[in-house]
Design an enzyme around this catalytic site. Structure first.
Site, PDB file in Angstrom:
ATOM      1  N   GLY A   1      49.638  43.509  35.567  1.00  0.00           N
ATOM      2  CA  GLY A   1      49.964  43.470  34.131  1.00  0.00           C
ATOM      3  C   GLY A   1      48.807  44.013  33.314  1.00  0.00           C
ATOM      4  O   GLY A   1      47.645  43.689  33.585  1.00  0.00           O
TER       5      GLY A   1
ATOM      6  N   ARG B   1      52.805  47.589  39.709  1.00  0.00           N
ATOM      7  CA  ARG B   1      52.668  46.588  40.774  1.00  0.00           C
ATOM      8  C   ARG B   1      53.240  47.278  42.013  1.00  0.00           C
ATOM      9  O   ARG B   1      54.445  47.458  42.111  1.00  0.00           O
ATOM     10  CB  ARG B   1      53.447  45.325  40.435  1.00  0.00           C
ATOM     11  CG  ARG B   1      53.032  44.675  39.090  1.00  0.00           C
ATOM     12  CD  ARG B   1      53.699  43.332  38.920  1.00  0.00           C
ATOM     13  NE  ARG B   1      53.710  42.863  37.543  1.00  0.00           N
ATOM     14  CZ  ARG B   1      52.715  42.204  36.959  1.00  0.00           C
ATOM     15  NH1 ARG B   1      51.619  41.949  37.611  1.00  0.00           N
ATOM     16  NH2 ARG B   1      52.836  41.797  35.700  1.00  0.00           N
TER      17      ARG B   1
ATOM     18  N   ASP C   1      44.238  38.682  40.323  1.00  0.00           N
ATOM     19  CA  ASP C   1      44.158  38.308  41.740  1.00  0.00           C
ATOM     20  C   ASP C   1      44.903  39.270  42.663  1.00  0.00           C
ATOM     21  O   ASP C   1      44.421  39.602  43.748  1.00  0.00           O
ATOM     22  CB  ASP C   1      44.728  36.892  41.930  1.00  0.00           C
ATOM     23  CG  ASP C   1      43.643  35.844  41.740  1.00  0.00           C
ATOM     24  OD1 ASP C   1      42.453  36.210  41.802  1.00  0.00           O
ATOM     25  OD2 ASP C   1      43.999  34.669  41.528  1.00  0.00           O
TER      26      ASP C   1
ATOM     27  N   THR D   1      43.201  40.090  32.845  1.00  0.00           N
ATOM     28  CA  THR D   1      44.576  39.602  32.723  1.00  0.00           C
ATOM     29  C   THR D   1      44.629  38.637  31.546  1.00  0.00           C
ATOM     30  O   THR D   1      43.685  37.854  31.346  1.00  0.00           O
ATOM     31  CB  THR D   1      45.082  38.887  33.998  1.00  0.00           C
ATOM     32  OG1 THR D   1      46.219  38.067  33.648  1.00  0.00           O
ATOM     33  CG2 THR D   1      44.049  37.988  34.651  1.00  0.00           C
TER      34      THR D   1
ATOM     35  N   ASP E   1      46.250  36.113  31.419  1.00  0.00           N
ATOM     36  CA  ASP E   1      46.494  34.748  31.907  1.00  0.00           C
ATOM     37  C   ASP E   1      45.208  33.939  32.098  1.00  0.00           C
ATOM     38  O   ASP E   1      45.261  32.713  32.179  1.00  0.00           O
ATOM     39  CB  ASP E   1      47.238  34.788  33.250  1.00  0.00           C
ATOM     40  CG  ASP E   1      48.538  35.569  33.170  1.00  0.00           C
ATOM     41  OD1 ASP E   1      49.099  35.655  32.065  1.00  0.00           O
ATOM     42  OD2 ASP E   1      48.993  36.094  34.209  1.00  0.00           O
TER      43      ASP E   1
ATOM     44  N   ASP F   1      43.647  33.476  34.708  1.00  0.00           N
ATOM     45  CA  ASP F   1      43.876  32.615  35.868  1.00  0.00           C
ATOM     46  C   ASP F   1      43.168  33.093  37.138  1.00  0.00           C
ATOM     47  O   ASP F   1      43.631  32.810  38.242  1.00  0.00           O
ATOM     48  CB  ASP F   1      45.392  32.499  36.126  1.00  0.00           C
ATOM     49  CG  ASP F   1      46.025  33.846  36.448  1.00  0.00           C
ATOM     50  OD1 ASP F   1      45.353  34.889  36.253  1.00  0.00           O
ATOM     51  OD2 ASP F   1      47.172  33.870  36.898  1.00  0.00           O
TER      52      ASP F   1
ATOM     53  N   ARG G   1      51.892  33.158  33.392  1.00  0.00           N
ATOM     54  CA  ARG G   1      52.361  33.036  34.783  1.00  0.00           C
ATOM     55  C   ARG G   1      52.381  31.571  35.192  1.00  0.00           C
ATOM     56  O   ARG G   1      53.041  30.788  34.523  1.00  0.00           O
ATOM     57  CB  ARG G   1      51.486  33.895  35.714  1.00  0.00           C
ATOM     58  CG  ARG G   1      52.181  34.269  37.002  1.00  0.00           C
ATOM     59  CD  ARG G   1      51.331  35.179  37.853  1.00  0.00           C
ATOM     60  NE  ARG G   1      51.276  36.525  37.310  1.00  0.00           N
ATOM     61  CZ  ARG G   1      52.188  37.461  37.538  1.00  0.00           C
ATOM     62  NH1 ARG G   1      53.219  37.198  38.307  1.00  0.00           N
ATOM     63  NH2 ARG G   1      52.087  38.654  37.017  1.00  0.00           N
TER      64      ARG G   1
HETATM   65  O1  F6P Z   1      49.980  38.518  34.488  1.00  0.00           O
HETATM   66  C1  F6P Z   1      50.250  38.910  33.189  1.00  0.00           C
HETATM   67  C2  F6P Z   1      51.678  38.596  32.819  1.00  0.00           C
HETATM   68  O2  F6P Z   1      51.894  39.023  31.493  1.00  0.00           O
HETATM   69  C3  F6P Z   1      52.102  37.140  32.998  1.00  0.00           C
HETATM   70  O3  F6P Z   1      51.666  36.327  31.929  1.00  0.00           O
HETATM   71  C4  F6P Z   1      53.583  37.267  33.108  1.00  0.00           C
HETATM   72  O4  F6P Z   1      54.134  36.191  33.831  1.00  0.00           O
HETATM   73  C5  F6P Z   1      53.760  38.566  33.847  1.00  0.00           C
HETATM   74  O5  F6P Z   1      52.565  39.304  33.661  1.00  0.00           O
HETATM   75  C6  F6P Z   1      54.916  39.402  33.379  1.00  0.00           C
HETATM   76  O6  F6P Z   1      55.014  40.495  34.241  1.00  0.00           O
HETATM   77  P1  F6P Z   1      55.860  41.808  33.926  1.00  0.00           P
HETATM   78  O7  F6P Z   1      55.097  42.624  32.945  1.00  0.00           O
HETATM   79  O8  F6P Z   1      55.980  42.463  35.238  1.00  0.00           O
HETATM   80  O9  F6P Z   1      57.159  41.362  33.331  1.00  0.00           O
END
Ligand code: F6P
Length: 333
Positions: free
Chosen positions: A15, A76, A107, A129, A131, A133, A175
């Site tokens: 992300g 990803r 991570d 990120t 998050d 996290d 997340r």
């Molecule tokens: O890891 C960053 C994040 O924005 C999380 O907070 C969220 O759960 C996820 O990515 C959303 O992913 P995507 O952009 O693939 O919908």
């Protein structure tokens, strides 16, 4: 590592987060200063598999410091999870003459970096990120800007909730972690904040808090829900059933990932980018650049991935204490 580093690749993966461009810029400019060439790998690990690259120079990254998103694009990559994909990535590194890769992300990105390093390509990770996290670092690039974006949105929501004397249920990202929700919840003076790290007692954590707030004279309520807890829509339905008010639900979603990085994210990203290249230039690699106790440290990737970071639950208690009429048990001497 032994071999002198002459050319490195830099990529952003997972992300996106505000400040990723600032980190790329710092990597490129620091590399320039060390006389190391820099190649931008586009679309994260996938770009290393498909040889999707762009030559970067100090000039090329001009005017990117303040830009949100990532100029290198991100993805990803499913292919990178396979041995075949990773072998192709190694072949691209050889073809491009890359002596190392700086990988900017969370991570998942660092698990990729570990795999690549095991195949003989030195890697350095930069945590980014929204998050926050990542266990090895107390701060990840993008978190502060995302908090401010969410706060800005919720402040606006509060205006209309106040006018209509309503309850707002707002879902924020994060997340499986509650960092974003709790920091934002404290900063907006939420009636309640639901985070995955705290086992939900709906009666105590939501119903009673709304009732107490109402008794204290409030006529509008703000419930912040971390996405890791579940759907804000479901929480809204339960509030309707159990409190008898009809909340409005807002899922902030990807807006939290956009926008110009703020001071903290630009500054942290610049420092991390600098230290990432310095590690390579001084013959180190296979580490993550982390912030700890205000300083920057390098932690070996495998060790870094095993580290856990816990949400500081004193912050949860502080959030609870901010409600008028809340009660704190004193510690008996
Ligand atoms: O890891 C960053 C994040 O924005 C999380 O907070 C969220 O759960 C996820 O990515 C959303 O992913 P995507 O952009 O693939 O919908």
């Amino acid at each position: 590592m032994g071999k002198e580093i002459k050319r490195i690749g830099v990529l952003t993966s997972g992300g996106d987060a505000p400040g990723m461009n600032a980190a790329v810029r710092a990597v490129v400019r620091t590399a320039d200063a060390y006389g190391i060439e820099c190649v931008g790998i586009r679309r994260g690990w996938q770009g290393l598999i498909t040889s999707d690259f762009i030559k970067l120079s100090g000039e090329a990254v001009g005017h990117t410091l303040s830009r949100g998103g990532t100029i290198l694009y991100t993805a990803r990559s499913e292919d990178f999870l396979t041995e075949k994909g990773r072998k192709k990535a190694v072949a691209t590194c050889k073809m491009l003459g890359l002596d190392g890769i700086v990988a900017i992300g969370g991570d998942g990105t660092f698990r990729g970096a570990l795999e690549l390093s095991r195949l003989g390509v030195p890697t350095v990770g930069i945590p980014a990120t929204i998050d926050n996290d990542v266990g090895c670092t107390n701060y990840t690039i993008g978190f502060d800007t995302a908090c401010n974006t969410a706060i800005d949105c919720i402040d606006k929501l509060r205006d209309t909730m106040q006018s209509h004397e309503r309850c707002s249920v707002v879902e924020v990202m994060g997340r499986n972690a509650g960092f974003l929700a709790l920091y934002v919840g404290i900063a907006v003076g939420a009636t309640a904040v639901l985070v995955p790290e705290h086992a939900l007692n709906f009666q105590k954590d939501v119903v009673k808090r709304i009732q107490d707030s109402r008794l204290a004279g409030n006529t509008h309520f703000m419930i912040v829900v971390a996405e890791g807890v579940g759907s804000a829509v479901d929480i809204g339905k339960r509030i309707k059933e159990e409190v008898g008010i009809d909340p409005r639900v807002t899922v902030l979603g990807h807006i939290q990932r956009g926008g110009a990085p703020n001071a903290r994210d630009r500054e942290t990203a610049t420092r991390m980018g600098y230290y990432a290249v310095r590690a390579f230039a001084e013959g180190r690699g296979n580490c993550i650049i982390c912030t700890q106790e205000g300083g920057i440290v390098e932690i070996p990737i495998e060790e870094a991935l095993a580290m856990k970071k816990h949400l500081q639950m004193d912050r949860y208690a502080i959030m609870e204490a901010m409600q008028i009429g809340s009660h704190i048990e004193r510690n008996k001497a």
